[in-house]
Design an enzyme around this catalytic site. Structure first.
Site, PDB file in Angstrom:
ATOM      1  N   CYS A  56       0.780  -1.242   0.000  1.00  7.72           N
ATOM      2  CA  CYS A  56       0.000   0.000   0.000  1.00  7.72           C
ATOM      3  C   CYS A  56       0.812   1.293   0.000  1.00  7.72           C
ATOM      4  CB  CYS A  56      -0.944   0.009   1.206  1.00  7.72           C
ATOM      5  SG  CYS A  56      -2.038  -1.416   1.291  1.00  7.72           S
ATOM      6  N   HIS A 113      -2.640   6.451   4.656  1.00  5.11           N
ATOM      7  CA  HIS A 113      -1.570   5.469   4.864  1.00  5.11           C
ATOM      8  C   HIS A 113      -0.187   6.001   4.534  1.00  5.11           C
ATOM      9  CE1 HIS A 113      -1.096   0.799   5.117  1.00  5.11           C
ATOM     10  NE2 HIS A 113      -0.834   1.425   6.251  1.00  5.11           N
TER      11      HIS A 113
END
Length: 328
Positions: A56, A113
């Site tokens: 990610c 993130h």
């Protein structure tokens, strides 16, 4: 220039799925119907060799900087909740670059993130004028928590709203498009969904649609794993349809770039979700880094349902977008 935005500067909408397998979209397989994602490819082009990073945070960093994430410590690891680290504020982000080029409204909806333990790493301090979503990965879709802590925010404040994360992200992004499409400046809308990343949770109405995927021979949660993943993908696809409808209803569809891709390949615990590619998320085989992707831009002649086989990476997105937006 602002008054002539429809002729000179396109709106930009980037939609990112999370852990979506190569075979988990309609234009690659019949496993899960995804009519709205398919529509982007049908009305634009499929990017058949689109490459990202194996997980990610690196992919998100590469997308937003146009640089290899190894340059700033994000080569092969994500940023967990307890880490005091984030995307270096000294890096020029795509949101910051577009802001300098007249994109007054720049929203991010969904999963960040890229650091959260200090305000300097937050989206609002990395070029985005509006943030609606969560800082960490792997949040609970219904409780909107990670590690037992609320992780749902509206700009710098905790957001008390309730609902299923995918629906909330799609709704907020759609409202942003509706609100700003009629303005005198182009907009940038980045929508990094957390779906279909674990935990595997889906609304009951979507689970019922995929009851046929329950595996009676499997044990425990594995019985419903494929059913739940399909339900999550279908819900996300409907959310993408909602965003596309907001673009259509605004009258700005022709002048809006829509790019869709996954941040990495599907996870290894779900058999066949990356076939015929070899490997899965976390691998540097194609199953981990070659992902489903499509782009539409009618006024830019990106139409016709074709397929581009030239290799493209997520770090290749920022340079042409800023060029199109007017940079030298």
């Amino acid at each position: 220039a602002a008054a002539d935005k429809t002729e000179t500067k396109p709106n930009v909408v980037i939609i990112v799925a999370d852990d979506l397998g190569w075979a988990d979209i309609g234009f690659h397989s019949d496993r899960i119907p995804t009519p709205h994602i398919d529509r982007i490819a049908r009305e634009g082009v499929e990017l058949n060799q689109f490459y990202v990073f194996p997980m990610c945070s690196p992919t998100r960093a590469g997308l937003l900087t146009g640089r290899y994430p190894i340059r700033f410590g994000m080569a092969r690891a994500v940023i967990p909740p307890w880490r005091h680290f984030g995307l270096d504020p000294a890096e020029l982000t795509l949101a910051e670059a577009l802001g300098k080029l007249g994109y007054t409204h720049r929203g991010l909806f969904g999963k960040w993130h890229l650091g959260h333990n200090h305000p300097k790493w937050h989206p609002n301090n990395q070029g985005f004028t509006h943030f609606h979503g969560h800082y960490n990965g792997a949040i609970d879709y219904f409780e909107l928590t990670r590690e037992g802590e609320r992780d749902w925010h509206l700009n710098e404040k905790t957001n008390p709203e309730t609902g299923y994360a995918t629906d909330l992200i799609a709704g907020a992004a759609s409202r942003f498009v509706t609100q700003h499409a009629k303005g005198n400046a182009p907009f940038f809308c980045c929508v990094p969904f957390n779906s279909p990343h674990s935990p595997f949770q889906a609304p009951e109405e979507y689970l019922k649609k995929f009851q046929h995927l329950v595996d009676p021979d499997a044990k425990g949660k594995n019985k419903t794993l494929r059913q739940t993943l399909a339900a999550m993908v279908a819900c996300m696809d409907d959310g993408i349809g909602q965003i596309l409808k907001a673009i259509d209803d605004s009258g700005e569809a022709a002048n809006t770039i829509v790019l869709f891709f996954s941040d990495n390949g599907g996870v290894g615990g779900l058999p066949k979700n990356n076939l015929p590619l070899h490997g899965n998320k976390l691998d540097t085989w194609e199953g981990g880094i070659r992902v489903a992707a499509a782009m539409r831009w009618p006024s830019g002649s990106v139409t016709g349902g074709g397929k581009i086989n030239v290799p493209i990476s997520c770090i290749d997105i920022m340079p042409p977008l800023t060029k199109i937006a007017g940079s030298n």
